[in-house]
Each structure stands twice: as structure tokens, then as C-alpha cells.
Design a protein around this motif. Structure first.
Motif, PDB file in Angstrom:
ATOM      1  N   VAL A  75      -4.735   2.638   6.122  1.00  0.00           N
ATOM      2  CA  VAL A  75      -3.819   2.666   4.812  1.00  0.00           C
ATOM      3  C   VAL A  75      -2.347   2.014   5.473  1.00  0.00           C
ATOM      4  O   VAL A  75      -2.019   2.426   6.311  1.00  0.00           O
ATOM      5  CB  VAL A  75      -3.921   3.853   4.466  1.00  0.00           C
ATOM      6  CG1 VAL A  75      -3.103   5.054   5.479  1.00  0.00           C
ATOM      7  CG2 VAL A  75      -3.429   4.006   3.126  1.00  0.00           C
ATOM      8  N   LEU A  77       1.356   2.561   4.070  1.00  0.00           N
ATOM      9  CA  LEU A  77       2.142   3.526   3.369  1.00  0.00           C
ATOM     10  C   LEU A  77       3.823   3.217   3.215  1.00  0.00           C
ATOM     11  O   LEU A  77       4.200   2.852   4.409  1.00  0.00           O
ATOM     12  CB  LEU A  77       1.868   4.898   3.576  1.00  0.00           C
ATOM     13  CG  LEU A  77       0.591   5.456   3.763  1.00  0.00           C
ATOM     14  CD1 LEU A  77       0.330   6.780   4.285  1.00  0.00           C
ATOM     15  CD2 LEU A  77       0.021   5.569   2.098  1.00  0.00           C
ATOM     16  N   GLU A 190      -3.792  -0.582  -2.075  1.00  0.00           N
ATOM     17  CA  GLU A 190      -2.831   0.313  -0.975  1.00  0.00           C
ATOM     18  C   GLU A 190      -2.298  -0.630   0.236  1.00  0.00           C
ATOM     19  O   GLU A 190      -1.895  -0.139   1.010  1.00  0.00           O
ATOM     20  CB  GLU A 190      -3.895   1.340  -0.357  1.00  0.00           C
ATOM     21  CG  GLU A 190      -4.271   2.267  -1.643  1.00  0.00           C
ATOM     22  CD  GLU A 190      -5.207   3.428  -0.845  1.00  0.00           C
ATOM     23  OE1 GLU A 190      -4.598   4.875  -0.780  1.00  0.00           O
ATOM     24  OE2 GLU A 190      -6.167   3.226  -0.415  1.00  0.00           O
ATOM     25  N   GLU A 220       5.378   7.087  -2.314  1.00  0.00           N
ATOM     26  CA  GLU A 220       4.519   6.293  -1.046  1.00  0.00           C
ATOM     27  C   GLU A 220       4.848   4.638  -1.286  1.00  0.00           C
ATOM     28  O   GLU A 220       4.131   3.909  -0.470  1.00  0.00           O
ATOM     29  CB  GLU A 220       2.910   6.695  -1.465  1.00  0.00           C
ATOM     30  CG  GLU A 220       2.456   6.619  -2.999  1.00  0.00           C
ATOM     31  CD  GLU A 220       2.395   7.682  -3.749  1.00  0.00           C
ATOM     32  OE1 GLU A 220       3.443   8.559  -3.735  1.00  0.00           O
ATOM     33  OE2 GLU A 220       1.441   7.960  -4.144  1.00  0.00           O
ATOM     34  N   SER A 241     -10.941   4.752  -1.417  1.00  0.00           N
ATOM     35  CA  SER A 241      -9.897   5.262  -0.778  1.00  0.00           C
ATOM     36  C   SER A 241     -10.298   6.602  -0.214  1.00  0.00           C
ATOM     37  O   SER A 241     -11.169   7.341  -0.713  1.00  0.00           O
ATOM     38  CB  SER A 241      -8.800   5.850  -1.783  1.00  0.00           C
ATOM     39  OG  SER A 241      -7.738   6.379  -1.146  1.00  0.00           O
TER      40      SER A 241
END
Length: 244
Positions: A75, A77, A190, A220, A241
Motif C-alpha cells: 500500500v 500512503l 491507493e 492519508e 483493499s
């Protein structure tokens, strides 16, 4: 649990914490690894599946999540100063097969017609959570279909605070509150992707989030370009996710 990694000292540093879980049983995974590829450091989960990474620099970081016997996850972020972000990950077990005994015990269920609307699924939990905050503007797949939009830019034209900079047949999206020449960040499933983001075909988009300025952008996505706005795109083929 291992000692939290320290990537930056000072009162601006951010923190990522949460749990790593088995996606099938929901049980915590002990000794799973969360690695920050931007720093090369990593931590392991404790007996409750918890992890914590302190001292993260403000901006965007990519994390890899792994555990023996499970598929890996990743992921990307973005962190604001002093932000403490909660993020749980679920990993899918690999190579799991039923024994002959388990197969014999397995119950065969009759086919049942489905009449209720299909759920968007856990993948869109964060989309739904952010939509309830009143910050930003949101477009769902239903709205995109009803609008008969031909491009991503067409879909965003009715939204407040969005303007366009056009040269010939090409138009670039800009936010009304952003300085001239300041382009928004595109986050696709993402991941920050400013090359592909503006070109995602409408037919592949399931949902859109638009944040026109730094005061609207959730933590985020609060990277260094937050003042230019952020456009979050969820596609039909994006990986599910892995979070609580």
C-alpha cells in the motif's frame, strides 16, 4: 513486538500503526513483517498481530506486508505532520487445500437467486468512511453511468472548485484554489499515479473522490502537493483493499 523503526526524529514525524490479520479467519498474524520501502526498515507484529512504525517523514511512503504462508500485500500512503494513521491489513493464505476428510464433510448448498443489490465490498470501506465526513466531493459508479460521461474530465466538470487548462484538444484538470500550473495528485487504487490517473477510462472507474485544497484533503493523502488538490480513483480491476 520489535522496536519501532525511526525514520525521522522531531515533532513533525508521523506514525503508522494497526494489525495484520488472516483474511479467512480474521485471526491476528504473529511475526508478520511490515516494511517501509522508502526507508528500507521493517517491524514485526506482536502476539496480538499489532505493529507500529514511528518516525515517518512527512509525505508519501510505500509499505510491503508479508508473512510466511501468506500472499504479500502493499500500500502507498501519504502522511501529514504528526499524523497517527490507523491501518489494518489482511493477508490471504496461499496453498490452502481441503483434505479428503474435510471435503467429505463439506456441505453442498443449493443455488439461491440473488435479488438484493450487490455490496461494493470491503475494498470501498475507506471511500464510504470519507464520504460521511462532508469533506471532498464524491462520484459513484451509478452517478457516472447516469451522467453518460465520455472522459474523466467530463465527469468532474459539474463539481465545485474544479477548473480546466486546455491546449488544443487536451484539457488538464486544476483546482480553482490552486496556483496556476499546480496540478493535483492522482491516486489510483491507493497508489499515487500521475501518469495514468488523468487517462483512466470512465468505463473502468467505480468511484471518484475529489479534494480541491489542503483543508479538504484527508490525512492519508496529505502529501507535499495537497495544496494543488487530490483526485482519488477506484477502478474496476483494482486489488481488494486489505484493511479492517
Amino acid at each position: 513486538m520489535s522496536t519501532p523503526l525511526v525514520a525521522q526524529t522531531g515533532n513533525q514525524a508521523a506514525t503508522l500503526r494497526g494489525r495484520i490479520l488472516d483474511a479467512v479467519s480474521g485471526a491476528p498474524l504473529v511475526g508478520a513483517t511490515v516494511a517501509a520501502t522508502t526507508t528500507g526498515a521493517s517491524v514485526q507484529t506482536d502476539s496480538a498481530g499489532r505493529y507500529r512504525i514511528d518516525g515517518l517523514k512527512v509525505g508519501i511512503h510505500r509499505f510491503l506486508v508479508s508473512a510466511a504462508g501468506y500472499s504479500r500485500g502493499s500500500v502507498t500512503l501519504a502522511f501529514a505532520p504528526r499524523e497517527v494513521m490507523e491501518r489494518d491489513f489482511e493477508l490471504d493464505p496461499v496453498g490452502r487445500t481441503l483434505s479428503a476428510e474435510d471435503s467429505a464433510k463439506a456441505q453442498v448448498l443449493p443455488t439461491v437467486p440473488v435479488t438484493a443489490p450487490m455490496s461494493a465490498g470491503r475494498r470501498f470501506d475507506d471511500f464510504e468512511r470519507r464520504r460521511t465526513t462532508g469533506r471532498g466531493q464524491y462520484l459513484t459508479r451509478t452517478q457516472l453511468e447516469e451522467g453518460h460521461f465520455s472522459t474523466l474530465q467530463d465527469a468532474m466538470r459539474p463539481l465545485r472548485g474544479v477548473r480546466y487548462s486546455c491546449a488544443g484538444s487536451t484539457c488538464l484538470v486544476q483546482m480553482a484554489r490552486a496556483p496556476l500550473g499546480c496540478s493535483p495528485d492522482y491516486v489510483v487504487d491507493e497508489r499515487v499515479d500521475n501518469m495514468f490517473g488523468p487517462l483512466v477510462p470512465v468505463r473502468d472507474i467505480q468511484a471518484i473522490e475529489v479534494y480541491t485544497g489542503a483543508s479538504d484533503v484527508p490525512g492519508e493523502f496529505a502529501g507535499t502537493n495537497a495544496g494543488c488538490g487530490v483526485i482519488v480513483i477506484w477502478t474496476a480491476n483494482g486489488r481488494a483493499s486489505k484493511r479492517k
